[in-house]
Design a protein around this motif. Structure first.
Motif, PDB file in Angstrom:
ATOM      1  N   UNK A  31       0.968  -1.222  -0.062  1.00  0.00           N
ATOM      2  CA  UNK A  31      -0.076   0.109  -0.022  1.00  0.00           C
ATOM      3  C   UNK A  31       0.927   1.257  -0.035  1.00  0.00           C
ATOM      4  N   UNK A  32       1.924   1.107   0.653  1.00  0.00           N
ATOM      5  CA  UNK A  32       2.876   2.361   0.703  1.00  0.00           C
ATOM      6  C   UNK A  32       4.228   1.893   0.238  1.00  0.00           C
ATOM      7  N   UNK A  33       5.006   2.827  -0.287  1.00  0.00           N
ATOM      8  CA  UNK A  33       6.605   2.419  -0.554  1.00  0.00           C
ATOM      9  C   UNK A  33       7.300   1.806   0.671  1.00  0.00           C
ATOM     10  N   UNK A  34       8.030   0.983   0.290  1.00  0.00           N
ATOM     11  CA  UNK A  34       8.560   0.207   1.406  1.00  0.00           C
ATOM     12  C   UNK A  34      10.350   0.605   1.522  1.00  0.00           C
ATOM     13  N   UNK A  35      10.708   1.198   0.197  1.00  0.00           N
ATOM     14  CA  UNK A  35      12.194   1.215   0.224  1.00  0.00           C
ATOM     15  C   UNK A  35      12.542   2.527   0.426  1.00  0.00           C
ATOM     16  N   UNK A  36      11.447   3.543   0.837  1.00  0.00           N
ATOM     17  CA  UNK A  36      11.982   4.998   0.981  1.00  0.00           C
ATOM     18  C   UNK A  36      13.326   5.335   1.836  1.00  0.00           C
ATOM     19  N   UNK A  37      13.382   4.733   2.809  1.00  0.00           N
ATOM     20  CA  UNK A  37      14.617   5.083   3.741  1.00  0.00           C
ATOM     21  C   UNK A  37      15.961   4.411   2.872  1.00  0.00           C
TER      22      UNK A  37
END
Length: 50
Positions: A31-37
């Protein structure tokens, strides 16, 4: 000749939402980006190398 103003397209947004909701439910994407960090870390490293 069909007058474009005589065509009832009120059903179209609801149909579009239905199709998009079905596609989202069938998708394996989160549902949301998981690799932002990780992306942020990568961008910082690349900028520091310059």
């Amino acid at each position: 000749m069909i007058d474009a103003l005589d065509i009832d397209l009120a059903w179209w947004p609801e149909r579009l939402h239905t199709v998009l909701d079905e596609a989202q439910a069938a998708s394996g994407l989160p549902d949301a980006p998981a690799a932002y960090d990780a992306l942020d870390d990568f961008v910082v490293r690349v900028r520091l190398e310059r």
